[in-house]
Design a protein around this motif. Structure first.
Motif, PDB file in Angstrom:
ATOM      1  N   UNK A 181       6.480   7.257   2.867  1.00 31.99           N
ATOM      2  CA  UNK A 181       5.433   7.567   1.838  1.00 31.99           C
ATOM      3  C   UNK A 181       4.443   6.413   2.017  1.00 31.99           C
ATOM      4  N   UNK A 182       3.191   6.941   2.167  1.00 38.38           N
ATOM      5  CA  UNK A 182       2.436   5.713   2.570  1.00 38.38           C
ATOM      6  C   UNK A 182       2.451   5.075   3.815  1.00 38.38           C
ATOM      7  N   UNK A 183       2.452   3.754   3.656  1.00 39.84           N
ATOM      8  CA  UNK A 183       2.975   2.944   4.566  1.00 39.84           C
ATOM      9  C   UNK A 183       4.410   2.626   4.740  1.00 39.84           C
ATOM     10  N   UNK A 184       5.254   2.941   4.044  1.00 40.84           N
ATOM     11  CA  UNK A 184       6.579   2.721   3.748  1.00 40.84           C
ATOM     12  C   UNK A 184       7.379   3.596   4.617  1.00 40.84           C
ATOM     13  N   UNK A 185       8.483   3.294   5.490  1.00 37.37           N
ATOM     14  CA  UNK A 185       9.570   4.132   6.011  1.00 37.37           C
ATOM     15  C   UNK A 185      10.680   3.715   5.771  1.00 37.37           C
ATOM     16  N   UNK A 186      11.775   4.387   5.400  1.00 40.68           N
ATOM     17  CA  UNK A 186      13.188   4.166   5.480  1.00 40.68           C
ATOM     18  C   UNK A 186      14.026   4.939   6.184  1.00 40.68           C
ATOM     19  N   UNK A 187      14.997   4.457   6.667  1.00 40.65           N
ATOM     20  CA  UNK A 187      16.079   5.314   7.414  1.00 40.65           C
ATOM     21  C   UNK A 187      17.326   5.288   6.849  1.00 40.65           C
ATOM     22  N   UNK A 188      18.069   6.175   6.303  1.00 39.74           N
ATOM     23  CA  UNK A 188      19.375   6.367   5.804  1.00 39.74           C
ATOM     24  C   UNK A 188      20.281   6.789   6.549  1.00 39.74           C
TER      25      UNK A 188
END
Length: 370
Positions: free
Chosen positions: A101-108
């Motif tokens: 989302x936007x400049x955020x990035x998460x890997x689960x």
């Protein structure tokens, strides 16, 4: 699997489903939420093997269909921390899910969807539809009387009963007090004869949390082992407690001849004040009834005493009786209306509390020896 979704609709659905997911799990997969995408319809499922909840979201555009399970709490915390009104892109590849989302990035990390437990579909014996507000009232008026961790496991839940007159009644008791509320309107029931099932405590609390739109209808299917409640936005399924609920009709006082009528607010305030000096463990207060007067007295082991006098309507033989003040306050907290009616027989018999006008709720409270 790949799709875009608005943060707000994902958080709303995840909030519903994550409530069912236990923090401490014996099976790792139970800490996950199952995401299933079919073109533009996303469903999210959480379960603890007792209760299952499926939330549904309509996406603005279709994505790449697929299914995967993701850690429920982490996904919810990530989505909540993103700015309101933002969009979220979710992509699943191999054993990882990427949330952007936007400049955020998460890997689960993920677990395979095929390992996710499915609450069996049992054929329902009775179907009925009612408004969410009606169901919430039934639960709100009785839920406080459910037992919490009683060895009599059938008390750790709520009895739902459909009688021969097509009326829905719910009853809860912990052995010391009993709450009963009957839906005044008849419900249209598909099914033979009546039904009696016990919904477990967690199921009752989760279902109450879901009932947000008073006017929207909810369809309920009662089976031999499960109960299912469904709206457009969610499907809730719970196992039933396998046990026999006590015969609550036998608990209702038969012929209480001493009738007290009083102001609900005045009594509630007087009980709240005297409770301050009651014994912290037993919470006992003594009620002394004389002509049109109620004296409420509380003592504690420190030799402290509280006394309140309330004007009531009462004519009859004087009576002195003890009660757990918390039980009386619970009832006065859910009753509505100006007046409350308290029916008594003698110091060793249960009291019956109800709204003075013809209400839909009855409460029985056992006396205490003080």
């Amino acid at each position: 699997m790949k799709f875009s979704i608005s943060r707000d609709s994902l958080v709303k659905s995840l909030n519903l489903v994550a409530g069912v997911v236990e923090r401490r799990q014996t099976l790792p997969i139970l800490a996950n939420v199952l995401l299933v995408l079919e073109e533009d319809r996303l469903s999210l499922t959480g379960t603890d093997l007792e209760v299952e909840l499926v939330g549904r979201v309509q996406l603005a555009t279709a994505g790449d269909s697929g299914e995967i399970t993701v850690p429920a709490r982490k996904l919810l915390d990530i989505c909540k921390s993103l700015p309101e009104g933002s969009d979220i892109d979710i992509t699943a590849k191999e054993s990882k899910v990427t949330v952007k989302s936007g400049r955020s990035r998460f890997t689960l990390s993920t677990l395979p969807a095929r390992e996710f437990p499915n609450v069996e579909d049992s054929i329902g014996t009775h179907q009925l539809t009612l408004k969410q507000g009606q169901l919430r009232r039934l639960i709100d008026r009785t839920g406080f009387a459910m037992a919490q961790q009683d060895v009599r496991y059938y008390l750790n839940g709520m009895l739902w009963e459909i009688d021969g007159k097509q009326q829905l009644r719910v009853v809860a008791t912990d052995g010391h007090r009993l709450a009963m509320c009957t839906l005044p309107e008849k419900v249209k029931v598909n099914g033979e004869g009546g039904a009696q099932v016990i919904l477990p405590r967690k199921g009752v609390l989760e279902l109450a949390r879901l009932l947000m739109d008073d006017e929207e209808e909810i369809a309920i299917v009662i089976g031999s082992n499960h109960i299912r409640a469904a709206t457009e936005n969610f499907t809730f399924t719970s196992k039933l407690v396998d046990g026999k609920f006590p015969d609550y009709q036998r608990v209702l006082p038969r012929s209480p001849d001493k009738i007290l009528m009083g102001s609900r607010q005045e009594l509630r305030q007087a009980f709240t004040r005297t409770a301050i000096l009651s014994n912290e463990k037993y919470r006992g207060v003594r009620l002394k009834l004389t002509q049109d007067t109620l004296d409420i007295v509380a003592n504690n082991p420190e030799q402290e005493e509280a006394e309140e006098t309330v004007s009531v309507e009462f004519s009859g033989e004087p009576l002195e009786i003890g009660f757990n003040v918390s039980y009386l306050l619970d009832v006065l907290g859910v009753l509505s209306g100006e007046q409350v009616k308290l029916s008594l027989a003698d110091p060793n018999s249960s009291a019956l509390l109800e709204e003075s006008e013809a209400g839909d709720s009855l409460y029985v409270v056992m006396p205490m020896r003080l």
